[in-house]
Write an enzyme that holds these catalytic residues in place. Structure first.
Site, PDB file in Angstrom:
ATOM      1  N   LYS A 143      -2.647  -1.091   6.787  1.00  0.00           N
ATOM      2  CA  LYS A 143      -3.638  -2.151   6.548  1.00  0.00           C
ATOM      3  C   LYS A 143      -4.102  -2.677   7.891  1.00  0.00           C
ATOM      4  O   LYS A 143      -3.378  -2.609   8.895  1.00  0.00           O
ATOM      5  CB  LYS A 143      -3.030  -3.299   5.730  1.00  0.00           C
ATOM      6  CG  LYS A 143      -4.048  -4.099   4.940  1.00  0.00           C
ATOM      7  CD  LYS A 143      -4.562  -3.326   3.730  1.00  0.00           C
ATOM      8  CE  LYS A 143      -5.575  -4.143   2.931  1.00  0.00           C
ATOM      9  NZ  LYS A 143      -6.026  -3.428   1.733  1.00  0.00           N
ATOM     10  N   SER A 146     -10.811   6.325  -2.979  1.00  0.00           N
ATOM     11  CA  SER A 146     -10.880   6.543  -1.523  1.00  0.00           C
ATOM     12  C   SER A 146     -10.208   7.862  -1.154  1.00  0.00           C
ATOM     13  O   SER A 146     -10.701   8.614  -0.307  1.00  0.00           O
ATOM     14  CB  SER A 146     -10.188   5.397  -0.779  1.00  0.00           C
ATOM     15  OG  SER A 146     -11.002   4.249  -0.745  1.00  0.00           O
ATOM     16  N   ASP A 158     -12.326  -3.704   2.449  1.00  0.00           N
ATOM     17  CA  ASP A 158     -11.475  -4.710   1.814  1.00  0.00           C
ATOM     18  C   ASP A 158     -12.306  -5.984   1.755  1.00  0.00           C
ATOM     19  O   ASP A 158     -13.527  -5.936   1.934  1.00  0.00           O
ATOM     20  CB  ASP A 158     -10.172  -4.902   2.605  1.00  0.00           C
ATOM     21  CG  ASP A 158      -9.091  -5.627   1.806  1.00  0.00           C
ATOM     22  OD1 ASP A 158      -8.973  -6.865   1.942  1.00  0.00           O
ATOM     23  OD2 ASP A 158      -8.373  -4.985   1.027  1.00  0.00           O
ATOM     24  N   ASN A 216     -17.048  -7.461  -5.924  1.00  0.00           N
ATOM     25  CA  ASN A 216     -17.109  -6.092  -6.432  1.00  0.00           C
ATOM     26  C   ASN A 216     -16.028  -5.795  -7.458  1.00  0.00           C
ATOM     27  O   ASN A 216     -16.259  -5.086  -8.443  1.00  0.00           O
ATOM     28  CB  ASN A 216     -16.971  -5.097  -5.268  1.00  0.00           C
ATOM     29  CG  ASN A 216     -18.310  -4.682  -4.709  1.00  0.00           C
ATOM     30  OD1 ASN A 216     -19.350  -5.027  -5.262  1.00  0.00           O
ATOM     31  ND2 ASN A 216     -18.298  -3.969  -3.606  1.00  0.00           N
ATOM     32  N   GLN A 266       0.825  -1.211   0.000  1.00  0.00           N
ATOM     33  CA  GLN A 266       0.000   0.000   0.000  1.00  0.00           C
ATOM     34  C   GLN A 266       0.860   1.261   0.000  1.00  0.00           C
ATOM     35  O   GLN A 266       0.451   2.301  -0.544  1.00  0.00           O
ATOM     36  CB  GLN A 266      -0.906  -0.006   1.233  1.00  0.00           C
ATOM     37  CG  GLN A 266      -2.143   0.867   1.116  1.00  0.00           C
ATOM     38  CD  GLN A 266      -3.255   0.211   0.316  1.00  0.00           C
ATOM     39  OE1 GLN A 266      -3.543  -0.954   0.476  1.00  0.00           O
ATOM     40  NE2 GLN A 266      -3.889   0.977  -0.551  1.00  0.00           N
TER      41      GLN A 266
END
Length: 445
Positions: free
Chosen positions: A124, A377, A164, A238, A109
């Site tokens: 995370k 986001s 997530d 998704n 990330q």
């Protein structure tokens, strides 16, 4: 920098954390040359500082199920690096969650968020809680108990968690409700919120849309397009839904989806009705994909196998880490695949990546291709901070710009002497330089 020495030291300190060590290994191999060409990185011990999280919070989550029984899970938050902005990364709720997986995701990330050009650090979190089969009331009680521990170390300028695997709009809502009550403020500390209370348009589709936009940029460099291309996807949540929507819109034909029970092969390709059914199937709280053929009997279900045996033009693993291995890569190459794109985080094993790169196939790593989710986001954070909402077209245009910028960065740092673009190298170097230079500017902290 001696890559093997650093990895050996990490293996000694963190034995058994295979996913985390794999992620670190990939990045260090990619950046070794540029790191050694810049002695300022070595003198500031940038790598030694970058591969260890700033902090890890591990806590017990006790909650009561609908039968009145006390249940106990473990929760974690890994705050990895905040050199360029608040920690940012999702909360994963799945029985497989452990520190190795969360550290690998948090480490990835850092670079993914840096590539978006938005001011976000890497983090995370998650728990070994399984939301499957739980009632809404049970999920609410778990999420509230989880947030009772987490709220102390997060905030809109500190750490902004997101959804997530296992954490969708329902879970984010329950967590945010408890955070707001505890903190006595209404701030955009979680992303993936409902549209009527601070969420952003196209956030559910963003990871899939962004991966498709990135792939489209790759195709353009080959004077190619999605038109008429067959595409194999894995998963059916998704992310797969978002990819299927956009690929179909751009003229491609999605011919596979998958679950833990096997994969579906639909030779005719997914259309609007079938893509909508993916959401209904996921919403049924069922992990299996086989019911698809009951709804669409022209399709075939192949139990216990992965979709990478099906000949296709573009393969896009979209489910979970290490889902495409060396044997799968050999089969894809044998069948004439033209492009491979990781939509899931670290979706390919190292041996699979080696095979793909040796065959000079365009290959996009997850940290570049799937950055659209965290990109939107970040846009949600901006909208919350400014107390406004952008239209769907405005968000989509910004997502296009983010993915195009990531592709440009990958080309800049990944183009080799023969013209081949090593997107793994390009993404890792581009993300590393941005974070490393920020760390240098801020001193030893």
């Amino acid at each position: 920098m001696n890559v093997q020495e650093i990895l050996t030291n990490l293996e000694t300190k963190h034995p058994g954390e295979k996913e985390y060590l794999q992620a670190v290994h990939e990045v260090l191999e990619s950046i070794e040359t540029i790191y050694n060409e810049n002695p300022q990185y070595e003198s500031a011990k940038i790598i030694e500082r970058l591969v260890e999280p700033d902090r890890i919070l591990t806590f017990r989550v006790s909650w009561v199920d609908d039968e009145g029984n006390v249940q106990v899970n473990l929760g974690h938050r890994v705050q990895f690096n905040n050199a360029i902005g608040p920690y940012k990364g999702g909360i994963r709720l799945h029985p497989s969650v452990n520190l190795s997986i969360l550290k690998f995701l948090g480490f990835e990330q850092i670079f993914k968020n840096a590539l978006t050009t938005l001011p976000m650090g890497g983090g995370k979190g998650g728990s070994d809680f399984n939301p499957k089969g739980k009632s809404d009331a049970e999920i609410m009680r778990f999420c509230q108990a989880f947030m009772l521990e987490l709220w102390r170390i997060i905030g809109p300028s500190t750490d902004v968690p997101a959804g997530d695997i296992g954490t969708g709009g329902r879970e984010i809502g329950f967590m945010y409700g408890m955070y707001k009550k505890l903190q006595h403020e209404n701030a955009g500390v979680l992303t993936g919120k409902g549209l009527n209370w601070g969420g952003s348009l196209i956030r559910p589709e963003a990871t899939g849309y962004g991966a498709t936009y990135f792939t489209n940029e790759m195709l353009k460099t080959q004077n190619d397009s999605f038109e008429g291309k067959t595409v194999c996807l894995s998963g059916f949540g998704n992310v797969t839904w978002g990819v299927a929507l956009k690929v179909t819109e751009l003229g491609g034909k999605v011919i596979t989806i998958s679950g833990p029970d096997g994969y579906v092969y639909d030779e005719k390709g997914l259309d609007e009705e079938k893509i909508d059914y993916l959401l209904a199937l996921r919403a049924s709280n069922n992990d299996i994909v086989s019911p698809y053929i009951e709804e669409f009997p022209e399709a075939k279900f192949i139990p216990g196998k992965k979709p990478w045996e099906v000949p296709c033009d573009i393969a896009m693993p979209s489910a979970i880490q290490n889902e495409l291995n060396g044997d799968d890569a050999k089969q894809l190459v044998f069948n004439g695949v033209k492009y491979v794109i990781e939509v899931s985080n670290m979706g390919c094993t190292p041996d699979a990546i080696d095979i793909i790169l040796k065959n000079k196939l365009p290959f996009a790593p997850g940290k570049a291709a799937n950055a659209g989710g965290v990109g939107v986001s970040g846009l949600e954070m901006s909208q919350n901070a400014m107390k406004l909402n952008w239209t769907k077209d405005e968000v989509d245009a910004k997502l296009h710009q983010i993915m195009s910028s990531i592709h440009i960065a990958c080309e800049k740092y990944g183009t080799e002497d023969d013209g081949y673009v090593n997107y793994v190298k390009g993404a890792n170097i581009a993300g590393f330089i941005k974070v490393a230079d920020a760390m240098l500017d801020q001193g030893i902290v």
